[in-house]
Scaffold this motif. Structure first.
Motif, PDB file in Angstrom:
ATOM      1  N   GLN A 136       0.970  -1.170  -0.252  1.00 25.00           N
ATOM      2  CA  GLN A 136      -0.198   0.390  -0.096  1.00 25.00           C
ATOM      3  C   GLN A 136       1.051   1.274  -0.095  1.00 25.00           C
ATOM      4  OE1 GLN A 136      -3.881  -0.519  -0.315  1.00 25.00           O
ATOM      5  NE2 GLN A 136      -2.975  -2.749  -0.353  1.00 25.00           N
ATOM      6  N   THR A 137       0.696   1.970  -0.928  1.00 24.65           N
ATOM      7  CA  THR A 137       1.333   3.502  -1.075  1.00 24.65           C
ATOM      8  C   THR A 137       0.273   4.777  -0.800  1.00 24.65           C
ATOM      9  OG1 THR A 137       1.479   3.359  -3.475  1.00 24.65           O
ATOM     10  CG2 THR A 137       2.633   2.109  -2.073  1.00 24.65           C
ATOM     11  N   PHE A 138       1.322   5.782  -0.222  1.00 23.01           N
ATOM     12  CA  PHE A 138       0.853   6.906  -0.623  1.00 23.01           C
ATOM     13  C   PHE A 138       2.031   7.914  -0.631  1.00 23.01           C
ATOM     14  CE2 PHE A 138       0.962  11.304   1.802  1.00 23.01           C
ATOM     15  CZ  PHE A 138      -0.351  11.484   1.946  1.00 23.01           C
ATOM     16  N   ASP A 139       1.599   8.882  -1.730  1.00 24.99           N
ATOM     17  CA  ASP A 139       2.349   9.867  -2.348  1.00 24.99           C
ATOM     18  C   ASP A 139       3.382   8.963  -3.666  1.00 24.99           C
ATOM     19  OD1 ASP A 139       2.800  12.065  -3.240  1.00 24.99           O
ATOM     20  OD2 ASP A 139       3.607  12.973  -1.335  1.00 24.99           O
ATOM     21  N   GLY A 140       2.896   8.080  -3.723  1.00 25.49           N
ATOM     22  CA  GLY A 140       3.841   7.129  -3.988  1.00 25.49           C
ATOM     23  C   GLY A 140       4.791   5.898  -2.637  1.00 25.49           C
ATOM     24  N   LYS A 141       5.188   6.329  -2.199  1.00 20.17           N
ATOM     25  CA  LYS A 141       5.333   5.470  -1.142  1.00 20.17           C
ATOM     26  C   LYS A 141       5.220   4.809  -0.352  1.00 20.17           C
ATOM     27  CE  LYS A 141       9.012   9.448  -1.016  1.00 20.17           C
ATOM     28  NZ  LYS A 141       9.372  11.112   0.240  1.00 20.17           N
ATOM     29  N   LYS A 142       5.678   4.118  -0.103  1.00 20.20           N
ATOM     30  CA  LYS A 142       5.039   2.628   0.508  1.00 20.20           C
ATOM     31  C   LYS A 142       5.046   3.040   2.273  1.00 20.20           C
ATOM     32  CE  LYS A 142       6.294  -1.800   3.713  1.00 20.20           C
ATOM     33  NZ  LYS A 142       6.879  -2.217   3.772  1.00 20.20           N
ATOM     34  N   ILE A 143       3.729   2.747   2.186  1.00 20.08           N
ATOM     35  CA  ILE A 143       3.519   2.837   3.804  1.00 20.08           C
ATOM     36  C   ILE A 143       3.828   1.887   4.960  1.00 20.08           C
ATOM     37  CG2 ILE A 143       1.130   3.247   5.404  1.00 20.08           C
ATOM     38  CD1 ILE A 143       0.006   4.402   2.812  1.00 20.08           C
ATOM     39  N   GLY A 144       4.384   2.049   5.766  1.00 18.37           N
ATOM     40  CA  GLY A 144       5.507   1.928   6.819  1.00 18.37           C
ATOM     41  C   GLY A 144       5.483   2.098   7.901  1.00 18.37           C
ATOM     42  N   SER A 145       5.694   1.454   9.285  1.00 16.04           N
ATOM     43  CA  SER A 145       5.845   1.971  10.516  1.00 16.04           C
ATOM     44  C   SER A 145       7.655   2.520   9.933  1.00 16.04           C
ATOM     45  CB  SER A 145       5.835   0.421  11.321  1.00 16.04           C
ATOM     46  OG  SER A 145       4.735  -0.002  11.478  1.00 16.04           O
ATOM     47  N   THR A 146       8.334   1.927   9.567  1.00 16.72           N
ATOM     48  CA  THR A 146       9.442   2.585  10.037  1.00 16.72           C
ATOM     49  C   THR A 146       9.057   4.850   9.288  1.00 16.72           C
ATOM     50  OG1 THR A 146      10.303   0.789   9.335  1.00 16.72           O
ATOM     51  CG2 THR A 146      11.870   2.683   8.946  1.00 16.72           C
ATOM     52  N   GLU A 147       8.664   4.167   8.495  1.00 16.61           N
ATOM     53  CA  GLU A 147       8.316   5.390   7.997  1.00 16.61           C
ATOM     54  C   GLU A 147       7.527   6.667   8.812  1.00 16.61           C
ATOM     55  OE1 GLU A 147       9.515   3.054   4.523  1.00 16.61           O
ATOM     56  OE2 GLU A 147       7.908   3.518   5.675  1.00 16.61           O
ATOM     57  N   ILE A 148       6.338   5.807   9.497  1.00 12.68           N
ATOM     58  CA  ILE A 148       5.946   6.886  10.252  1.00 12.68           C
ATOM     59  C   ILE A 148       6.550   7.481  11.826  1.00 12.68           C
ATOM     60  CG2 ILE A 148       4.158   6.390  11.878  1.00 12.68           C
ATOM     61  CD1 ILE A 148       2.576   4.637   9.853  1.00 12.68           C
ATOM     62  N   ARG A 149       7.869   5.980  12.014  1.00 13.23           N
ATOM     63  CA  ARG A 149       8.702   6.568  13.586  1.00 13.23           C
ATOM     64  C   ARG A 149       9.487   7.519  12.088  1.00 13.23           C
ATOM     65  NH1 ARG A 149       9.266   0.860  12.555  1.00 13.23           N
ATOM     66  NH2 ARG A 149       7.202  -0.240  13.436  1.00 13.23           N
ATOM     67  N   LYS A 150       9.772   7.161  11.473  1.00 11.06           N
ATOM     68  CA  LYS A 150      10.687   8.907  11.258  1.00 11.06           C
ATOM     69  C   LYS A 150       9.894   9.758  11.182  1.00 11.06           C
ATOM     70  CE  LYS A 150      14.379   9.953   7.387  1.00 11.06           C
ATOM     71  NZ  LYS A 150      13.231  11.357   6.658  1.00 11.06           N
ATOM     72  N   ALA A 151       8.578   9.813  10.941  1.00  9.60           N
ATOM     73  CA  ALA A 151       8.171  11.166  11.074  1.00  9.60           C
ATOM     74  C   ALA A 151       7.767  11.791  11.675  1.00  9.60           C
ATOM     75  CB  ALA A 151       7.009  11.127  10.291  1.00  9.60           C
ATOM     76  N   ILE A 152       7.105  10.965  13.184  1.00  7.39           N
ATOM     77  CA  ILE A 152       7.363  11.586  14.658  1.00  7.39           C
ATOM     78  C   ILE A 152       8.453  11.980  15.440  1.00  7.39           C
ATOM     79  CG2 ILE A 152       6.488  10.602  16.860  1.00  7.39           C
ATOM     80  CD1 ILE A 152       4.654   8.422  15.501  1.00  7.39           C
ATOM     81  N   ASN A 153       9.181  11.660  15.071  1.00  5.47           N
ATOM     82  CA  ASN A 153      10.622  12.044  15.559  1.00  5.47           C
ATOM     83  C   ASN A 153      10.986  13.471  15.253  1.00  5.47           C
ATOM     84  OD1 ASN A 153      12.544   8.123  15.703  1.00  5.47           O
ATOM     85  ND2 ASN A 153      11.653   9.443  16.622  1.00  5.47           N
ATOM     86  N   GLU A 154      10.898  13.161  13.076  1.00  7.05           N
ATOM     87  CA  GLU A 154      11.381  14.735  12.716  1.00  7.05           C
ATOM     88  C   GLU A 154      10.005  16.112  13.420  1.00  7.05           C
ATOM     89  OE1 GLU A 154      11.806  13.697   8.440  1.00  7.05           O
ATOM     90  OE2 GLU A 154      13.709  13.172   9.375  1.00  7.05           O
ATOM     91  N   GLY A 155       8.710  15.599  13.551  1.00  2.00           N
ATOM     92  CA  GLY A 155       7.924  16.174  14.337  1.00  2.00           C
ATOM     93  C   GLY A 155       6.959  16.374  13.732  1.00  2.00           C
TER      94      GLY A 155
END
Length: 313
Positions: free
Chosen positions: A156-175
């Protein structure tokens, strides 16, 4: 929904009938996870069978890589709450031990999936249940030996990128809380109890509720955020600081402190949840408490304006 704690090997059936079983770690229960669970739910409804979702009590990387600094989007309890809202009948939490990490793919199928009486198994395209070059979704039919049906859910993708927990953790850590929202399909939430702080906020006229949270949760980057905070069963608009209290000069540890708008009650020791909306500024070391107080006034005004223009999603 019934929560069932499992240990390997599984010896007892969880239901009288066969089940539709969805597999994954499901950290965050993000949009990709929600899609997978909905696929499984539709199958369960078509076959008039209960829907079970299985996860682990901790991420496998904690055992395989001995990584005890791993950050979680959800606690097991938070994950269970989301599963209940998705209409899951049984939420299965397998204890992930060193012994369990060493079983073969065939053992996993025989002593977990078949033992649970699975009629259909639903998992993501990249799900593994042992050494990934062998115990993967491509080889699952070989291990299954036609004892259950298999449904492989594509990426599953969002804006051409895989929707994944790793990407979400990175977003949270970066505010990047708005990106986290887009990937999760809901706002990031931290929960815990309200602990005693230094009462510096009270002295400044901005009393705060200090969150005591599970220490392995993903933490937003240092700064001030537009948030909503839940106390006494009700959500309030708030501004939340993640920081070290650099102006006050306290010990080197992170504090998460929520100034709850239009709220003035003694809630020490009570449960609290923080829903994160937007990063508004970084941490600043002010020359005086008066300067800090002036900035807090500006923060509150700006965050109130933000919520006035953004209805809760």
């Amino acid at each position: 929904m019934k929560v069932v704690n499992l240990t390997y090997p599984v010896e007892d059936k969880i239901a009288k009938s066969k089940i539709v079983l969805a597999l994954g770690f499901f950290d965050g229960v993000h949009l990709g996870h929600q899609h997978l669970i909905n696929v499984a739910k539709n199958i369960a409804e078509e076959k008039h069978l209960p829907l079970a979702v299985m996860t682990f009590d901790r991420h496998p990387v904690e055992v395989y890589a001995d990584d005890h600094a791993f950050q979680y989007i959800d606690t097991v309890d938070e994950k269970a709450e989301k599963m209940a809202k998705l209409g899951v009948d049984y939420f299965l939490v397998m204890k992930f031990t060193k012994q369990f990490s060493q079983i073969s793919g065939q053992d996993f199928v025989d002593h977990v999936l078949v033992a649970l009486n699975a009629e259909t198994v639903v998992a993501g395209f990249d799900y593994t249940y042992g050494p990934k070059d062998v115990a993967n979704m491509d080889n699952l039919p070989v291990f299954a030996k036609k004892r259950f049906e298999i449904v492989k859910v594509p990426k599953q993708t969002f804006d051409g990128k895989k929707i994944g927990s790793t990407e979400i953790r990175k977003a949270i850590n970066e505010g990047k809380m708005e990106l986290a929202y887009d990937l999760l399909g809901h706002h990031y939430v931290m929960s815990g109890i309200i602990g005693h702080g230094k009462r510096n906020g009270h002295k400044l006229g901005f009393p705060t509720a200090n969150l005591v949270w599970q220490n392995k949760k993903a933490i937003p980057k240092i700064g001030v955020y537009a948030t909503r905070t839940k106390v006494n069963g009700q959500w309030y608009e708030s501004m939340t600081s993640v920081g070290y209290n650099v102006t006050i000069g306290q010990e080197k540890r992170i504090y998460i402190e929520s100034n709850i708008f239009d709220f003035d009650e003694d809630v020490y020791g009570k449960p609290m949840e923080i829903k994160w909306y937007k990063y508004t500024r970084g941490e600043i070391k002010f020359d005086s408490l008066a300067a800090l107080k002036e900035q807090l006034k500006k923060d509150q005004t700006g965050i109130k304006a933000y919520f006035a223009n953004h209805l809760d999603k």
